[in-house]
Design an enzyme around this catalytic site. Structure first.
Site, PDB file in Angstrom:
ATOM      1  N   GLY A 170      -7.691  -1.185  12.472  1.00  0.00           N
ATOM      2  CA  GLY A 170      -7.706  -1.097  11.016  1.00  0.00           C
ATOM      3  C   GLY A 170      -7.522   0.278  10.416  1.00  0.00           C
ATOM      4  N   GLN A 171      -7.620   1.325  11.218  1.00  0.00           N
ATOM      5  CA  GLN A 171      -7.481   2.673  10.656  1.00  0.00           C
ATOM      6  C   GLN A 171      -6.342   3.405  11.355  1.00  0.00           C
ATOM      7  OE1 GLN A 171     -11.363   4.673   9.468  1.00  0.00           O
ATOM      8  NE2 GLN A 171     -11.994   3.447  11.191  1.00  0.00           N
ATOM      9  N   LYS A 215       0.826  -1.214   0.000  1.00  0.00           N
ATOM     10  CA  LYS A 215       0.000   0.000   0.000  1.00  0.00           C
ATOM     11  C   LYS A 215       0.862   1.268   0.000  1.00  0.00           C
ATOM     12  CE  LYS A 215      -2.881  -1.568   3.266  1.00  0.00           C
ATOM     13  NZ  LYS A 215      -2.960  -3.032   3.142  1.00  0.00           N
ATOM     14  N   CYS A 245     -15.727  -0.964  13.570  1.00  0.00           N
ATOM     15  CA  CYS A 245     -14.587  -1.886  13.604  1.00  0.00           C
ATOM     16  C   CYS A 245     -13.980  -2.096  14.982  1.00  0.00           C
ATOM     17  CB  CYS A 245     -13.512  -1.494  12.585  1.00  0.00           C
ATOM     18  SG  CYS A 245     -12.721   0.065  12.872  1.00  0.00           S
ATOM     19  N   MET A 246     -14.020  -1.096  15.858  1.00  0.00           N
ATOM     20  CA  MET A 246     -13.266  -1.202  17.100  1.00  0.00           C
ATOM     21  C   MET A 246     -14.113  -1.205  18.366  1.00  0.00           C
ATOM     22  SD  MET A 246     -10.482  -1.540  15.820  1.00  0.00           S
ATOM     23  CE  MET A 246     -10.100  -2.086  17.468  1.00  0.00           C
ATOM     24  N   MET A 298     -11.108  -7.918  13.195  1.00  0.00           N
ATOM     25  CA  MET A 298     -12.534  -7.809  12.903  1.00  0.00           C
ATOM     26  C   MET A 298     -13.330  -9.086  13.136  1.00  0.00           C
ATOM     27  SD  MET A 298     -12.878  -4.754  12.380  1.00  0.00           S
ATOM     28  CE  MET A 298     -11.424  -4.320  13.258  1.00  0.00           C
TER      29      MET A 298
END
Lengths: 772, 87
Positions: free
Chosen positions: A396-397, A82, A171-172, A359
């Protein structure tokens, strides 16, 4: 001398790669010439929650080069694939460069004043007619700390509503609730060093190789160097991670809730627990059970202190008796003998055991409970707060931790672990914000799923979305898209590209991204990382924090944001920092972060970071001689919760016989609005596919690349079949990714959520699978 | 033309064979194979897109654990990549 600039650059590239691989080579002096005129600055990566450090090279006002930062302790000079998209994410042809206002079916260019005046007028009208709870702000774990902080102060301290949410709810949130109800403080006790120092890694439904590749590489480096290191992949799908694992253990969807209970059963039965640790640090509790799944609007469920029963260790052991390995085999699909073996792995005193999850555990209709059960394993065996043995919830972020969780941009939270329901917390926040305490409402705002349902019900009149794409990422997507399409609310979207959310907006605002602005992110291991602005944003694009403050001024709340134009980011951070001091979440002064590659909080009085929390060995909030002290938990005791098995919200039946699961893959990130801008990559991984088990495919007459119709009770889509590709789900399950904006796979997903965290379950619903 | 320096990780015993295969790709130069199974290579292509496609191919090769990026220069790359849906 016959060497071209190209040769110089190639020499630089090779030298950087050698250095990152651990070999120091003498970089030819002439290679320096290649970097002539390039100014380098540091920034955390824009994408996932790992928080790799990147060196960004700028020449002539444009980014011309990026490097994995050799000084970055997270990634030590390497980025994942990425990294190639870091520049491309900013330089796509269709960047939004001017505000747009909806005129019927057209979006018309407008000035900032026109757009902001219109937004303020709509918000004022809604508040005047329906009160402050008729408006909302929806942000993300990609917001910088400054953006999240300004958003929270504006909504909670200015407008007077807690209708503020981040997409991190999706997500969290389950991880957050479990950290709070187990340890009394959010975020992990351990850190990435545990990936280098441990010898046993149990992955609970996490495809680390694709979702957290840099961390997975650290783990694999440890494994290749140390033969004792064992990697156990417990999952519903075979992935790239499985290829590197010592063992793959197939588990049925939702089976984790059963298997974990049975592992605990064996640990208790065979006395594999650490009696002294348990006696000193643990209290046993039982909460509220038989919770609903949130499928009905406004369905309320909460676990209040009155619902919690304290248990003795003996009572807890008695409650765990029915959860035998034989019982769990039926529910989880994991053979009873294997469950016994896993219990012995966790209980083995000679092994440094780490649990890793993301997740699969969090996006779960009993996600908090599964988090609790994983902590139970570590708390019963005492494998926690020690170098190389910890549970680690992966994020994830890039700033799900720093912004959404630490600043607290949730409907119930305030900065540094505080909540709006607590009067003392409201008073502390109001004191720092310089407002009367009664300005901050005690009523919890709408959580994400309810926020978008409230649009459909006509109760929410205005919502402003920044830095995220809910009209692609929410579950049961048809309902919320239809509500937006019928213009039931006034919708503002700030973003850098057109998305499936901007297409539904009344006003679209062009944002600055990443190094086009100054900011701070906080990663998974509590590392706070700062960067400066390095290039200008295109056209009229402006950073989100500026947008919010300009809006605040128009709403009559400008006095809340008295920051100087120059040094604004520093001033915002220093104000926010006051919340953290003395709480065990202490941050350093802004100037320190400008110099270092991040620091893991709590930052000590001498300015150094903390790698392991709650231990006298490293955390200065624990006095010498105290050993481990869970000083954020009530009476310094952490909670081991009895969490029984309860079934999922929807299970396959005759009409909908397959499990449906969604997830991510290596090359595309989130809803693909940034990574979707690479044409060749799109051809290689051009669209969401559906993975099937070869035997299921054969039975249904489906061959690789056939078109397949997936139908749930909520929606139906056609996807290309992928059989024998990079991932293979277990029999009876199908898997797809959610990045493809032409395939709104979340139309299939159920909007059931965890009753405690309100986080939806994107991993489990029932579908039928037919050849299209 | 963009240029990148990459590190390809594989099991040490497989690194030699994989390095040979990688070197067979047009635009990939292998600069070294290290004892711990890491291959250092330089990738060049006509566009960032082509470069990413190339690296993506390496990532999918049998035996490759990971491909990581150490250095990326794209100083003469033109803006590109409108969004697929043309939204």
């Amino acid at each position: 001398m016959g060497l071209s600039r190209r040769d110089f650059i190639k020499a630089c590239a090779a030298a950087a790669a050698f250095a990152a691989a651990g070999v120091t080579t003498a970089r030819p002096e002439w290679a320096e010439a290649a970097e002539d005129g390039i100014t380098w600055g540091k920034a955390p990566c824009r994408y996932c929650g790992v928080g790799c450090s990147v060196l960004v090279g700028v020449k002539g006002g444009r980014i011309v080069s990026t490097k994995g930062d050799p000084a970055g302790p997270v990634n030590k000079g390497l980025n994942c694939i990425k990294g190639y998209f870091l520049s491309k994410a900013l330089y796509g042809k269709d960047r939004l460069t001017t505000p747009l206002i909806r005129k019927g079916n057209r979006m018309v260019e407008a000035s900032w004043d026109e757009a902001l005046d219109l937004i303020a007028a709509q918000y004022k009208k809604a508040i005047a007619e329906h009160g402050p709870d008729s408006v909302a702000l929806y942000g993300s774990g990609q917001w910088t700390i400054q953006e999240g902080y300004v958003a929270s102060k504006l909504m909670k301290g200015g407008i007077g509503t807690n209708n503020l949410e981040p997409n991190a709810r999706l997500c969290m949130a389950s991880a957050v609730v479990a950290f709070m109800n187990t340890f009394g403080s959010d975020e992990p006790m351990g850190c990435y060093d545990d990936l280098d120092l441990g010898d046993t890694y149990v992955l609970w439904g996490a495809n680390m190789a694709e979702a957290h590749p840099v961390l997975f590489s650290r783990l694999i480096d440890n494994k290749l160097k140390h033969p004792k290191v064992k990697l156990i992949d417990i999952a519903t799908r075979r992935t790239r991670t499985t290829k590197m694992a010592d063992e793959f253990i197939a588990i049925k969807p939702h089976g984790d809730l059963a298997a974990l209970n049975a592992i605990i059963h064996v640990i208790l039965r065979d006395k594999l627990y650490d009696e002294a640790f348990v006696a000193k640090h643990v209290s046993f509790k039982r909460g509220k059970e038989n919770a609903p799944y949130g499928l009905k609007d406004k369905e309320a469920f909460n676990e209040t202190p009155a619902d919690v029963k304290n248990l003795t260790f003996e009572e807890y052991k008695a409650l765990m008796k029915p959860y035998t390995p034989q019982w769990a085999q039926k529910v989880s699909g994991i053979p009873a003998a294997k469950i016994e073996e896993l219990a012995r792995v966790y209980g083995d005193k000679s092994r440094k055991v780490n649990s890793l999850w993301t997740m699969g555990v969090n996006q779960h209709s009993r996600g908090v409970w599964v988090n609790n059960l994983i902590y139970n394993l570590h708390l019963l065996t005492g494998k926690i707060c020690k170098p190389g043995e910890n549970p680690l919830s992966l994020t994830g972020q890039p700033s799900a931790c720093g912004t959404a969780r630490e600043v607290g941009t949730f409907a119930h939270r305030l900065p540094a672990d505080m909540v709006v329901m607590n009067e003392a917390h409201r008073k502390k926040a109001a004191g720092i914000w310089g407002i009367p305490a009664e300005k901050i409402p005690a009523k919890v705002g709408l959580h994400t799923v309810e926020m978008f349902r409230a649009i459909d019900r006509g109760e929410l009149k205005c919502v402003w979305i920044q830095c995220t794409n809910p009209f692609q990422s929410l579950p049961n997507l048809n309902r919320v898209r239809k509500a937006a399409q019928s213009r039931k609310a006034f919708i503002v979207v700030s973003d850098i590209y057109p998305t499936r959310s901007t297409e539904l907006a009344d006003v679209v605002l062009p944002s600055a991204s990443w190094v086009e602005k100054e900011g701070v992110f906080g990663n998974t291991e509590r590392r706070t990382q700062q960067w400066f602005k390095m290039v200008n944003a295109p056209g009229k694009a402006r950073e989100d924090v500026w947008q919010l403050i300009e809006f605040a001024k128009r709403m009559g709340h400008g006095a809340l944001f008295p920051y100087p134009e120059k040094g604004m980011h520093r001033a915002i951070f220093e104000e926010y920092r006051k919340f953290t001091l003395g709480t065990g979440k202490d941050l350093a002064p802004y100037g320190v972060y400008a110099k270092v590659r991040g620091l893991r909080w709590p930052v000590k009085a001498n300015g150094t970071e903390t790698r392991w929390r709650y231990t006298e060995a490293d955390d200065e909030h624990v006095a010498k001689g105290e050993g481990i002290k869970f000083y954020k938990a009530p009476n310094n005791k952490v909670s081991v919760w009895f969490r029984p098995y309860e079934p999922p919200a929807e299970v396959p039946d005759r009409n909908y016989p397959f499990w449906f699961c969604t997830g991510r893959l290596l090359e595309h990130w989130h809803t693909g609005t940034m990574t979707g801008r690479v044409p060749e990559l799109r051809r290689a991984v051009s669209q969401a596919t559906v993975e099937l088990h070869p035997e299921d495919a054969k039975r249904l007459g489906i061959r690789n690349r056939d078109q397949v119709r997936i139908t749930s009770r909520r929606g139906s889509i056609v996807l290309t079949a992928e059989i024998g590709g990079r991932g293979t789900p277990e029999r009876g399950s199908v898997f797809t990714t959610f990045f493809d904006e032409k395939k709104l796979v979340n139309e299939i997903c159920i909007d059931a959520f965890d009753p405690l965290s309100k986080e939806p379950d994107f991993k489990k619903c029932a579908v039928k699978v037919q050849k299209a | 033309m963009p240029i990148s320096g990459i590190v390809v990780s594989c099991r040490p015993e497989e690194a030699g064979g994989i390095a040979e295969k990688i070197a067979g790709n047009r635009g990939v130069e292998v600069h070294g194979v290290l004892a711990d199974g890491k291959i250092v290579a330089v990738v060049e292509a006509d566009s960032i897109d082509a470069e990413v496609a190339l690296v993506n191919g390496l990532q999918q090769m049998e035996g490759v654990i990971s491909v990581q990026l150490a250095y990326h220069n794209f100083e003469d790359a033109a803006p590109e990549g409108a969004h697929p849906a043309g939204l």
